[in-house]
Design an enzyme around this catalytic site. Structure first.
Site, PDB file in Angstrom:
ATOM      1  N   GLU B  51      46.547  46.732  31.502  1.00 32.77           N
ATOM      2  CA  GLU B  51      45.201  47.017  31.980  1.00 32.77           C
ATOM      3  C   GLU B  51      44.927  48.485  31.669  1.00 32.77           C
ATOM      4  O   GLU B  51      45.608  49.372  32.159  1.00 32.77           O
ATOM      5  CB  GLU B  51      45.109  46.750  33.485  1.00 32.77           C
ATOM      6  N   ASP B  62      38.452  53.353  43.488  1.00 29.99           N
ATOM      7  CA  ASP B  62      39.763  53.969  43.258  1.00 29.99           C
ATOM      8  C   ASP B  62      40.119  55.042  44.277  1.00 29.99           C
ATOM      9  O   ASP B  62      39.279  55.827  44.698  1.00 29.99           O
ATOM     10  CB  ASP B  62      39.811  54.569  41.847  1.00 29.99           C
TER      11      ASP B  62
END
Ligand SMILES: Cc1ncc(COP(=O)(O)O)c(C=O)c1O
Lengths: 398, 263
Positions: B51, B62
């Site tokens: 990824e 995040d």
């Protein structure tokens, strides 16, 4: 005359708006929309909201005929919608009181919010103190340095202010952190977003709660002049005081609507916050609208003398009103706003917020093209006490 | 290439009795020059797919580790365009499937149709977009499907059953089961409801289910993999690579994928 029914059932204003958030937050947005739609048709909720708006916030606010200002400018009759006279000194509390009541209705006891200069943070901390809600406000580390007094105010009101040092340490980073915090605490916490931005249903909820500005103005201007105004002017950060003023007039097509964007050092420079004038379509903080971004789709920093206009995005409904040409958006520079700040103070004895000074500055320009038979309303979104220190050092430096 | 390749590679790994393991790295962290080396290293260490994060100025899903990696990548001048060009120029040299994880604005700005075409051209096999829920996926899903690129959907622990079922039904390549309430970043353990959540997703999904967010140790990887098909590890890998601890990365991957053989 066509009826105006935005947003559609997908939270879109034409092509703008939407819900660009992680799946984790989607159930909370769906819950919020449902709770809000139910609350707005429940008299026990709307009566309680009206009660607090009247007895606590101090509504209705006056629509004041600024005779001296009108005379000096020699154009139309100018009226000031005095949102500066609300409790906490700005329109922000119209939204926070409604969302705080909604928080209680959803059975939540905790609130998170973002703030730039601290105006929305103070308005949130205030209603949380009133209604007994826990309150966490995220604020950029840079803004905390610049706005020490508002940090103290929020703490005095019982809120916890959390410093954000990620990214550029300003409003957009504080909003990112508030969204992250909300994602981690979504089961017991409501996010009181401070402007008509973010994912659906926030732009609609904030607009509806701020529409009290335009609804009152409409009744007051008819009472005082017997007709609708020819033009309405409001400043645009995320766009909440302006959409609250504009929305009740949208179907009255003869009323010209002017939104004022912060041009900072000038729209030809890199230092401005003119998302509609200079931005491109983009998706930011959950919504599709105009956005200041670089050639790779990275979001840029906004700049303005006024912290409340310092946001790289803009509410999706403004993008729609711009696109359909129902409203006109004009940039005003720091310099022009500063002049208007002083001019209104001297002519009317009213010190406007630097944000609102942008609206005053555009009105001063528009007045030149308008006749004595016409009327113009300025949304005076907040009072300028918070800005006097900054203006003082700026004027002394010049 | 594309979703077919991703599905086949994952099937082969599972046929060999392995747990799936997808490491996340931030493209451009350390410069694009070392990206090829990192991809090769992860491939040789036994990763099932990679990824590859596209840096973004406002990464709301995040935590601090990946935020900082993104800031470093942007400071290096990394852009979606330069990453796609890099992937195109190196596509003959790799066999491991590449999945891009990007926030929606960079691809909206790039042009969604162009993005899908250039991904196909660059040998990208799958896409993850954390800020596009089902409500908003229409246009991008169409373009990715035209190019036969797997559009990997994310499920969340807040999603009610009807949504989980629909997300599981739609997901291509694999289903990304976000296993924490919150953002990416190392957690020492996962909550007790994760087990039931993963097992439900396994029931609903016809593609493999991978648990991600908060996974950082071999123990966690084994525990989570016993309820689904494997894990995605981001912050821990980003951090170890940043510190140059490649041996620990290799060990984490190898021990995680091999648990099924040992028991
Ligand atoms: C007095 C005042 N006016 C205007 C604004 C701009 O916000 P909005 O565009 O949401 O009305 C702010 C924001 O802090 C403010 O404090």
């Amino acid at each position: 005359m066509t009826t105006y029914t935005m947003p559609d059932n997908k939270g879109r204003y034409g092509e703008f708006g939407g819900q660009f958030v992680p799946e984790l937050l989607m159930p909370a947005l769906i819950e919020l929309e449902k709770a809000y739609e139910e609350a707005m048709v429940d008299p026990s909720f709307t009566e309680e909201l009206d009660y607090y708006l009247k007895q606590y916030v101090g509504r209705e606010t006056p629509l004041y005929f600024a005779e001296q200002l009108s005379k000096q400018l020699g154009g139309p009759k100018i009226f000031l919608k005095r949102e500066d006279l609300n409790h906490t000194g700005a329109h922000k509390i119209n939204n926070t009181i409604g969302q705080a009541l909604l928080t209680l209705r959803m059975g939540k006891k905790k609130v998170v919010a973002e703030t730039g200069a601290g105006q929305h943070g103070v308005a949130t901390a205030t209603v949380c103190a009133l209604l007994g809600l826990d309150c966490i406000v995220f604020m950029g580390a840079e803004d905390i340095k610049r706005q020490k007094l508002n940090v103290f105010r929020m703490e005095l009101l019982g809120a916890e202010v959390r410093s954000v040092s990620q990214g550029s340490s300003t409003l957009k980073d504080a909003t990112n952190e508030a969204l992250r915090y909300w994602a981690s605490h979504v089961n017991d916490t409501h996010y009181i977003l401070g402007s008509a931005v973010g994912p659906h249903p926030f732009p609609k909820i904030v607009r509806d709660l701020q529409s009290v500005i335009g609804k009152e103005t409409k009744l007051q201007i008819i009472e005082q002049t017997g007709k609708l105004p020819d033009a309405v002017v409001a400043c645009v950060g995320g766009g909440s005081n302006s959409i609250g003023m504009f929305h009740p007039f949208i179907e009255d097509e003869k009323v010209k609507l002017y939104g004022v964007e912060a041009a900072g050092l000038g729209v030809e420079t890199n230092d401005h916050a003119a998302s509609l004038t200079k931005g491109k379509l983009g998706i930011f903080h959950g919504t599709l609208s105009h956005l200041l971004q670089d050639e790779n789709g990275q979001v840029k920093e906004a700049f303005s003398i006024s912290a409340g206009l310092d946001y790289p995005g803009i509410g999706p409904e403004h993008s729609h009103l711009h696109d359909t040409k129902r409203a006109t958006y004009k940039p005003i520079t720091d310099e022009e706003a500063l002049k208007a700040f002083q001019f209104l103070s001297k002519t009317e004895g009213i010190i406007p917020a630097l944000e609102s000074s942008h609206a005053v500055a555009l009105a001063m320009k528009l007045a030149k093209e308008m006749s004595a038979k016409e009327t113009l309303v300025i949304c005076l979104s907040g009072r300028g006490d918070k800005d006097v220190e900054q203006v003082k050092s700026r004027l002394e430096a010049e | 290439m594309g979703s077919l390749k991703l599905e086949q590679v994952l099937q082969q790994k599972q046929a060999a009795n392995q747990n799936l393991f997808v490491p996340y790295i931030m493209a451009g962290d350390g410069g694009l020059d070392i990206l090829e080396e990192r991809i090769n290293f992860l491939q040789e260490s036994g990763a099932s797919a990679i990824e590859l994060g596209i840096p973004f100025s406002d990464p709301i899903a995040d935590g601090p580790t990946i935020q900082e990696a993104g800031i470093r990548a942007l400071a290096n001048g990394t852009s979606l365009k330069s990453i796609l060009e890099f992937l195109k120029s190196t596509k003959e040299d790799r066999s491991i499937p590449i999945i891009l994880m990007t926030y929606v604005n960079p691809i909206y700005h790039y042009g969604m149709e162009q993005f899908a075409e250039d991904c196909a051209d660059s040998g990208v096999d799958g896409i993850i977009i954390p800020d596009v829920p089902m409500e908003e996926e229409g246009p991008i899903a169409t373009h990715l499907s035209n190019e036969k690129i797997a559009f990997i959907r994310l499920a969340a622990m807040t999603s009610p059953e009807v949504r989980l079922k629909e997300i599981a039904r739609k997901s291509e390549g694999f289903l990304y089961a976000v296993a924490v309430m919150g953002t990416t970043g190392v957690r020492s353990s996962h909550s007790d409801n994760v087990k039931g959540y993963l097992e439900n997703l396994k029931k609903y999904s016809s593609v493999p289910v991978l648990a991600g967010f908060g996974v950082s140790s071999v123990e966690q990887a084994h525990e989570l993999s016993s309820h689904c098909d494997g894990v995605i590890v981001g912050s821990k890998i980003v951090d170890l690579l940043y510190q140059g601890k490649h041996d620990e990365v290799r060990n984490l991957i190898q021990s995680s994928v091999n648990s099924k053989v040992q028991v």
